[in-house]
Motif scaffolding. Structure first.
Motif, mmCIF file in Angstrom:
data_model
loop_
_atom_site.group_PDB
_atom_site.id
_atom_site.type_symbol
_atom_site.label_atom_id
_atom_site.label_comp_id
_atom_site.label_asym_id
_atom_site.label_seq_id
_atom_site.Cartn_x
_atom_site.Cartn_y
_atom_site.Cartn_z
ATOM 1 N N ARG A 368 -8.861 4.612 -4.640
ATOM 2 C CA ARG A 368 -7.893 3.994 -3.590
ATOM 3 C C ARG A 368 -6.544 4.533 -3.448
ATOM 4 O O ARG A 368 -6.084 4.495 -2.334
ATOM 5 N N TRP A 369 -5.843 5.063 -4.483
ATOM 6 C CA TRP A 369 -4.480 5.722 -4.382
ATOM 7 C C TRP A 369 -4.821 6.781 -3.436
ATOM 8 O O TRP A 369 -3.805 7.005 -2.253
ATOM 9 N N LEU A 370 -5.587 7.774 -3.498
ATOM 10 C CA LEU A 370 -5.807 8.855 -2.666
ATOM 11 C C LEU A 370 -6.212 8.443 -1.147
ATOM 12 O O LEU A 370 -5.708 9.130 -0.312
ATOM 13 N N ALA A 371 -7.176 7.482 -1.152
ATOM 14 C CA ALA A 371 -7.613 7.025 0.074
ATOM 15 C C ALA A 371 -6.477 6.261 1.034
ATOM 16 O O ALA A 371 -6.864 5.862 2.194
ATOM 17 N N SER A 372 -5.606 5.920 0.464
ATOM 18 C CA SER A 372 -4.394 4.738 1.036
ATOM 19 C C SER A 372 -3.778 5.356 2.205
ATOM 20 O O SER A 372 -3.373 4.618 2.997
ATOM 21 N N ALA A 373 -3.804 6.788 2.411
ATOM 22 C CA ALA A 373 -3.013 7.469 3.466
ATOM 23 C C ALA A 373 -4.076 7.254 4.653
ATOM 24 O O ALA A 373 -3.636 7.786 5.671
ATOM 25 N N TRP A 374 -5.450 7.156 4.407
ATOM 26 C CA TRP A 374 -6.349 7.359 5.474
ATOM 27 C C TRP A 374 -6.110 6.480 6.650
ATOM 28 O O TRP A 374 -6.160 6.988 7.647
ATOM 29 N N PRO A 375 -6.085 5.115 6.171
ATOM 30 C CA PRO A 375 -5.690 4.306 7.246
ATOM 31 C C PRO A 375 -4.464 4.359 8.082
ATOM 32 O O PRO A 375 -4.459 3.963 9.220
#
Length: 598
Positions: A368-375
């Motif tokens: 979740r931390w790493l993917a939080s910039a994707w949106p």
């Protein structure tokens, strides 16, 4: 071994096993490279015809060129283009061809327009078909934008009066730059090859004159067709048509974008090339025709003779073949190399995930931390889609237009950093559970101890999607897949500067591919960046491509945050390897060997 003062906290042991990474990489890639080296095969040679193409009349072509130029305002869907289409249809009928005229809605550089396509057929003994096509709606009041159409009309007269083995179809479109020629020439199974005519007067020379690149697929025209076209040009013009090097070909296959209309035909599975003295560069719309209209026209007529005399499966289908001197590398080798590199990373990532599970380290929190910039980057992409849909970007063509043909919509560009900053400040912390990046560095929350394994598996998943669609394009991300996870490790020994340097190294393949495109397009950084924006706004990138681009952009941003927050002065509490009660030599005082040295 716990880290004292570590800003990430928790267990600092390696989540990824370096020895496993190196061993698997060597044991997998060495056989792959050996197999690739022994897979080299002879490269096809150019074909030619002995009969000189004397039937091409440059004076008649020049007369048609002047008649077309006299028609004002030939923009896509305009009354002027309708008149130009009528002129083309009349000339086709005068050549004794069966003519059909059709209209269709087209995404052009000035928005959605109803454009006219004129098609003429010279029936041969075979149902197999050769397609010759040119667009007549390129902006400009000069002669240069119409040289391809004038050449097409004279080719129709020359071929219409002779007996042909293959059926020849002549196509004149009015979609303009980026109008996706394939939408109007739906290929049939019997199509042998297609030749798209660009600038054919030599008004501006930019090599290579033969453009074989596809759009959205990692394929190119068959080498046999490309070399035959180059041979015909060299014979008739006396000029060196140029040829892409192996490295530039690999770059173009990895980043499949082209400004030529042959791109959509190749992506549809049709062997096609564009013949243009300007290559993929934008032409000067106000310039007059050059002195080589006759020689370029004769070259295309010679190439048409070669295609008419082809037999069997010649020239073949589009592929990702890479020539290496007098040999060629089969396309399956590049697929195997990129797939093997992703498989190695998958093995290491799964091992790291298992290690995290054994140590009861939460993995989903790291994901979740790493993917939080994707949106955040997804929101920027949605902004571009909306800008193209509501008219903030006035014209989003169906494919890549030539540089400068679509003015930069600065309002859409200015919205990108605004959307990005707002998303980073509010959307990203909300996804991470209300955390924020604007605390003191030592208090800032990190991605967790499972971040390296999580990042490697996420990057492998994204790379696998790319590999399934365009295996050669996956080579652009394998460096990031293998290096970036090690930079996410909380106990890494590299500093901030070295971390950013290593992260930048992973982007070298992408940067080199983009530089190759910029050189071919004749575009500067701003123009090329705008072309990429147009593709993300609804062009050839597509939904899946947009999701993958934003995913890797988000992962790259997350790793940059990790490196920026890295603790440069981490202190270690060194412990022994034995039991906690173990007291080794020297633990109670100096040893005899040490005392003897004093």
């Amino acid at each position: 071994m716990p880290l004292k003062g570590s800003r990430w906290g928790g267990y600092a042991g390696q989540m990824l096993e370096g020895r496993l990474h190196r061993v698997v990489l060597l044991f997998v890639m060495i056989p792959v490279f050996v197999v690739g080296a022994f897979s080299l095969r002879p490269s096809p040679e150019a074909r030619t015809v002995a009969l000189a193409p004397d039937a091409f009349d440059s004076q008649a072509a020049m007369a048609d060129l002047k008649s077309l130029r006299a028609i004002p305002n030939r923009s896509p869907g305009s009354i002027g283009d309708d008149k130009a289409a009528e002129f083309v249809a009349t000339r086709f009928r005068a050549a004794g061809l069966k003519v059909t005229v059709q209209r269709s809605q087209t995404a052009t550089i000035i928005g959605e327009r109803s454009t006219t396509t004129v098609r003429a057929v010279r029936t041969g003994f075979s149902q197999a078909k050769v397609v010759l096509a040119a667009d007549r709606a390129t902006p400009g009041s000069g002669e240069v934008p119409l040289t391809g159409t004038a050449t097409l009309l004279e080719l129709a007269r020359a071929i219409g009066g002779r007996t042909v083995m293959q059926t020849v179809e002549f196509v004149s479109t009015g979609a303009g730059p980026g109008g996706a020629l394939a939408e109007f020439t739906t290929p049939s199974d019997g199509t042998i090859a297609a030749v798209v005519l660009g600038e054919t007067s030599g008004a501006g020379l930019h090599r290579p004159f033969v453009v074989p690149w596809s759009e959205a697929r990692s394929v190119a025209a068959p080498l046999a067709l490309e070399r035959s076209a180059a041979s015909a040009l060299a014979t008739e013009t006396g000029l060196n048509p140029g040829a892409p090097t192996s490295s530039s070909r690999l770059a173009r296959l990895a980043l499949p974008l082209t400004t030529g209309d042959q791109g959509r035909l190749l992506s549809a599975g049709v062997a096609a090339v564009m013949v243009s003295s300007a290559g993929e560069e934008a032409i000067n719309g106000s310039a007059m025709a050059g002195a080589d209209l006759d020689s370029f026209g004769r070259a295309v007529l010679r190439l048409a003779g070669v295609l008419d005399g082809g037999s069997g499966n010649w020239p073949g289908r589009p592929s990702a073949t890479v020539p290496i001197r007098d040999r060629e590398l089969p396309p399956w080798v590049l697929t195997l190399v990129s797939g093997a590199l992703l498989a190695v990373a998958l093995v290491v990532g799964v091992d790291g995930l298992a290690r995290a599970r054994r140590r009861r380290i939460p993995v989903l929190a790291s994901v979740r931390w790493l993917a939080s910039a994707w949106p955040v980057f997804g929101l920027m992409w949605i902004w571009l889609l909306l800008a193209g849909a509501v008219g903030v970007i006035p014209g989003v063509p169906a494919s890549v237009p030539t540089p400068g043909s679509v003015p930069v919509a600065w309002a859409a560009v200015a919205g990108l950093p605004v959307i990005g900053i707002l998303g980073w400040m509010f959307l990203r912390p909300a996804i991470r559970g209300g955390e924020t990046d604007y605390t003191r560095p030592e208090d800032a929350p990190g991605p967790g101890e499972a971040a390296p394994a999580a990042l490697m598996l996420m990057a492998v998943a994204g790379g696998a999607v790319i590999w399934l669609v365009n295996p050669v394009s996956a080579l652009l991300v394998v460096g990031f897949v293998h290096v970036a996870p090690w930079l996410a490790s909380p106990d890494r020994s590299v500093g901030r500067r070295l971390g950013f340097f290593l992260l930048a190294l992973t982007l070298i393949p992408l940067v080199l591919a983009m530089l190759s495109l910029m050189s071919s397009f004749g575009a500067g950084p701003i123009q090329f960046g705008w072309l990429i924006v147009l593709q993300l706004s609804g062009g050839s990138v597509g939904i899946l491509g947009g999701l993958i681009v934003t995913l890797f952009a988000g992962l790259l941003a997350s790793i940059a945050v990790v490196i920026w927050r890295s603790n440069q002065d981490t202190e270690f509490d060194f412990v022994t390897r034995g039991p906690l009660t173990y007291a080794g030599p020297g633990s109670l005082g100096g040893t005899e060997s040490l005392l003897g040295r004093r």
